[in-house]
Scaffold this motif. Structure first.
Motif, mmCIF file in Angstrom:
data_model
loop_
_atom_site.group_PDB
_atom_site.id
_atom_site.type_symbol
_atom_site.label_atom_id
_atom_site.label_comp_id
_atom_site.label_asym_id
_atom_site.label_seq_id
_atom_site.Cartn_x
_atom_site.Cartn_y
_atom_site.Cartn_z
ATOM 1 N N GLN A 192 -0.671 17.697 9.968
ATOM 2 C CA GLN A 192 -1.943 17.349 9.335
ATOM 3 C C GLN A 192 -1.997 15.873 8.948
ATOM 4 O O GLN A 192 -3.031 15.241 9.092
ATOM 5 C CB GLN A 192 -2.130 18.243 8.102
ATOM 6 C CG GLN A 192 -3.381 17.987 7.313
ATOM 7 C CD GLN A 192 -4.532 18.827 7.816
ATOM 8 O OE1 GLN A 192 -4.534 19.245 8.962
ATOM 9 N NE2 GLN A 192 -5.505 19.067 6.976
ATOM 10 N N ASN A 193 -0.883 15.333 8.428
ATOM 11 C CA ASN A 193 -0.980 13.979 7.889
ATOM 12 C C ASN A 193 -0.451 12.905 8.823
ATOM 13 O O ASN A 193 -0.528 11.721 8.497
ATOM 14 C CB ASN A 193 -0.316 13.885 6.512
ATOM 15 C CG ASN A 193 1.180 14.086 6.554
ATOM 16 O OD1 ASN A 193 1.818 13.772 7.544
ATOM 17 N ND2 ASN A 193 1.741 14.608 5.489
ATOM 18 N N VAL A 199 -3.055 10.428 9.581
ATOM 19 C CA VAL A 199 -3.424 9.565 8.456
ATOM 20 C C VAL A 199 -2.427 8.418 8.341
ATOM 21 O O VAL A 199 -2.807 7.253 8.160
ATOM 22 C CB VAL A 199 -3.486 10.379 7.145
ATOM 23 C CG1 VAL A 199 -3.958 9.519 6.006
ATOM 24 C CG2 VAL A 199 -4.374 11.581 7.289
ATOM 25 N N ASN A 237 3.834 15.761 8.672
ATOM 26 C CA ASN A 237 3.529 17.038 9.311
ATOM 27 C C ASN A 237 2.297 16.866 10.188
ATOM 28 O O ASN A 237 1.716 15.782 10.244
ATOM 29 C CB ASN A 237 3.354 18.148 8.266
ATOM 30 C CG ASN A 237 2.267 17.844 7.260
ATOM 31 O OD1 ASN A 237 1.278 17.212 7.590
ATOM 32 N ND2 ASN A 237 2.456 18.281 6.036
ATOM 33 N N ILE A 252 0.877 -1.170 0.000
ATOM 34 C CA ILE A 252 0.000 0.000 0.000
ATOM 35 C C ILE A 252 0.911 1.216 0.000
ATOM 36 O O ILE A 252 1.973 1.204 0.621
ATOM 37 C CB ILE A 252 -0.966 0.001 1.194
ATOM 38 C CG1 ILE A 252 -1.899 1.193 1.112
ATOM 39 C CG2 ILE A 252 -0.235 -0.012 2.524
ATOM 40 C CD1 ILE A 252 -3.054 1.134 2.065
ATOM 41 N N HIS A 253 0.519 2.225 -0.768
ATOM 42 C CA HIS A 253 1.379 3.402 -0.899
ATOM 43 C C HIS A 253 0.637 4.620 -0.370
ATOM 44 O O HIS A 253 -0.532 4.809 -0.659
ATOM 45 C CB HIS A 253 1.751 3.579 -2.378
ATOM 46 C CG HIS A 253 2.226 4.955 -2.705
ATOM 47 N ND1 HIS A 253 1.586 5.762 -3.606
ATOM 48 C CD2 HIS A 253 3.259 5.667 -2.207
ATOM 49 C CE1 HIS A 253 2.218 6.910 -3.660
ATOM 50 N NE2 HIS A 253 3.216 6.899 -2.827
ATOM 51 N N TYR A 254 1.308 5.422 0.436
ATOM 52 C CA TYR A 254 0.719 6.692 0.856
ATOM 53 C C TYR A 254 1.750 7.803 0.705
ATOM 54 O O TYR A 254 2.904 7.646 1.077
ATOM 55 C CB TYR A 254 0.206 6.621 2.298
ATOM 56 C CG TYR A 254 -0.433 7.924 2.725
ATOM 57 C CD1 TYR A 254 -1.622 8.331 2.162
ATOM 58 C CD2 TYR A 254 0.188 8.769 3.641
ATOM 59 C CE1 TYR A 254 -2.195 9.549 2.496
ATOM 60 C CE2 TYR A 254 -0.377 9.976 3.995
ATOM 61 C CZ TYR A 254 -1.574 10.352 3.419
ATOM 62 O OH TYR A 254 -2.129 11.559 3.741
ATOM 63 N N ASP A 255 1.284 8.919 0.136
ATOM 64 C CA ASP A 255 2.115 10.095 -0.063
ATOM 65 C C ASP A 255 1.929 10.987 1.155
ATOM 66 O O ASP A 255 0.900 11.628 1.305
ATOM 67 C CB ASP A 255 1.645 10.784 -1.355
ATOM 68 C CG ASP A 255 2.288 12.137 -1.552
ATOM 69 O OD1 ASP A 255 2.980 12.601 -0.637
ATOM 70 O OD2 ASP A 255 2.085 12.717 -2.614
ATOM 71 N N ALA A 256 2.926 10.994 2.064
ATOM 72 C CA ALA A 256 2.790 11.810 3.266
ATOM 73 C C ALA A 256 2.933 13.289 2.896
ATOM 74 O O ALA A 256 1.957 14.011 2.888
ATOM 75 C CB ALA A 256 3.813 11.389 4.303
ATOM 76 N N SER A 257 4.145 13.759 2.578
ATOM 77 C CA SER A 257 4.196 15.104 1.987
ATOM 78 C C SER A 257 5.313 15.124 0.969
ATOM 79 O O SER A 257 6.160 15.982 0.978
ATOM 80 C CB SER A 257 4.376 16.180 3.037
ATOM 81 O OG SER A 257 5.627 16.051 3.640
#
Lengths: 147, 362
Positions: free
Chosen positions: A61-62, A65, A59, A11-16
């Motif tokens: 905000q994320n 998540v 950061n 699974i891929h997530y783009d943090a910042s």
């Protein structure tokens, strides 16, 4: 090799991240490098995934998540930090809105360096991660037998 | 009486590689309203111009966005050059246009792949990304990087490309054009694709003008705002330039505009390589700008017009840097296009503005 490390789903997530690492993660899965031929599939569901590829720094905000996706994944699981930003914060490390690497939020097993991280480096890191996955899976089995 | 439901979309969603959050207010299957929320990848780049001098910041400008990386370093360099009153050698202008159009090709082919994935055509997605690898190979051979090129400096280009390298670029482009024609044929003529795209997310010309939309998103609604028409830099040397327009204003129109722009970029690159002049590719730039000097610049990124503004304080560090990126403008149009669409079409409409969230938030 046990069952867990045969064909891990990622699974891929783009943090910042700046997208550079994200498109390289996808490029590793696509015909140029084609890890899909080994059954490594990019899934959108954390509950189906074995390996968590995070790009970019965290950061305020994320961070929730990233932690939420990590918590929803089932054991055994491996986290790979892809790219300099995910490892340490990279060129943005001293920016006011960057807390640092992904290890500020969740435990990271493998660090893949590079700006942008090259698909070869991602593949190396995932192979490295398979050994960790194997260890974790065995430890989990021992724990179950002991209980 | 019907009851409204709110469905969260993102920030982690398979259709987007980037975090964008939408609150979709739905009535049964129909979207009543879409409320976008951003802020997941803000890094504070505009503030970083004050802690890095203009030569250092060009590498950070490139990392605003990894897909249009070359475009941002180019736009930033042009802004600083006009702030300093520097004129760059003509060969550097040509090389910049060649690399910028190559990155447009790579960005559009990448987008076509993602769009194919969004409407469920897995094989087309893979074919697009396979073709894109050949452009990345050109980047790797000419500059050493695959996505982050670091090829531009203030005052020109980092290194020259010799005749053999330019010929290699041209040969690759000719090879790609041939295979790409088949992909375009599928996109434009395949009935299953047409049934997914035709009439979806319609935006009229008046709405496109009113919401100030830019890039291929606006050109599909027949609004010509292609900044390349102004003929800045190397674009002024082109024999002809006609922007690609479409009148349909729906998802199909946007896919078609992007699909045809790749071929247009290929023609631009070929013409540039044929007519490139000799000489230096960079001039040394060391002086600081005048205090209070201002400069602005527009550049046609793959996603549309990008606007740069710089204010100097007399040192090598800028007082203020501002960028207005295409996606931040287009988000308003996207929220409008989402009104009244089916829930199943949401990912298609979100994708057709080619959202680049990391540009938007910086």
């Amino acid at each position: 090799m046990g069952f867990a490390s045969k064909s891990p789903w990622v699974i891929h997530y783009d943090a910042s991240s700046c997208n550079g690492c994200d498109i390289e993660v996808l490029a590793a899965l696509c015909p140029g490098y084609d890890v899909e031929r080994f059954g490594i599939i990019n899934t959108g569901n954390p509950k189906h995934a074995d390996i968590f590829l995070v790009t970019g720094s965290v950061n305020e905000q994320n961070i929730r998540v990233v932690q939420e996706i990590y918590n929803q994944m089932l054991e055994p699981k491996v986290v790979v930090a892809c790219g300099c930003c995910a490892c340490t914060g990279g060129v943005f490390h001293d920016s006011y809105n960057v807390l640092g690497g992904v290890d500020q939020a969740i435990p990271v097993d493998v660090y893949a360096p590079g700006c942008a991280v090259r698909p070869e480096a991602i593949i190396d890191a995932v192979v490295e991660g398979l050994a960790v996955l194997e260890q974790k899976s065995e430890a989990l089995q021992q724990q179950r037998k002991g209980a | 009486m019907s009851q409204h439901t709110v469905i969260p979309f993102g920030p982690q969603h398979p259709v987007l590689p980037e975090p964008l959050h939408l609150d979709l207010v739905v009535d049964d299957e129909r979207v009543i309203e879409a409320v976008p929320q951003i802020g997941f990848i803000h890094r504070g780049l505009e503030r970083m111009t004050q802690t890095h001098d203009y030569n250092q910041f060009i590498y950070i400008a490139e990392r605003i966005c990894g897909i249009c990386a070359f475009g941002h370093s180019l736009g930033y360099a042009e802004t600083i050059e006009s702030l300093l009153g520097v004129e760059i050698p003509p060969r550097a202008e040509y090389l910049r246009v060649i690399l910028h159009e190559l990155s447009r090709m790579h960005s559009h082919i990448l987008w076509l792949g993602l769009a194919a994935d969004a409407f469920g055509h897995e094989a087309l997605f893979m074919h697009c990304w396979r073709l894109r690898e050949r452009i990345l190979d050109v980047f790797e051979a000419t500059t050493g990087g695959r996505v982050i090129l670091s090829a531009v400096i203030v005052g020109g280009m980092v290194r020259d490309q010799d005749a053999a390298m330019l010929q290699m670029i041209k040969d690759t482009i000719v090879g790609i054009k041939d295979e790409y024609g088949q992909l375009v044929n599928t996109f434009v003529n395949d009935s299953s694709i047409r049934s997914r795209l035709d009439g979806i997310g319609y935006i009229s010309k008046e709405d496109a003008m009113r919401y100030g939309m830019v890039g291929p998103f606006a050109r599909a609604s027949n609004v010509n705002n292609d900044v390349r028409c102004l003929g800045k830099g190397g674009y002024g040397k082109l024999s002809t330039f006609d922007p690609i327009m479409d009148t349909s204003g729906d998802c199909f129109g946007r896919a078609k505009v992007r699909a045809l722009e790749v071929l247009q970029s290929a023609d631009i690159i070929e013409e540039m390589i044929d007519t490139i002049p000799g000489g230096e590719v960079a001039i040394p730039v060391k002086h600081a700008p005048e205090p209070g000097a201002q400069a602005c610049n527009t550049l046609e990124q793959p996603r549309g017009e990008c606007y740069y503004y710089a204010l100097s304080n007399g040192t090598k560090y800028l007082e203020r840097m501002r960028m207005r990126t295409p996606t931040s403008v287009n988000l308003a149009g996207m929220a409008m296009a989402l009104k009244g669409c089916d829930l199943a079409d949401v990912n298609m409409i979100v994708l057709t503005i080619d959202p680049c969230i990391s540009c938007t938030e910086r």
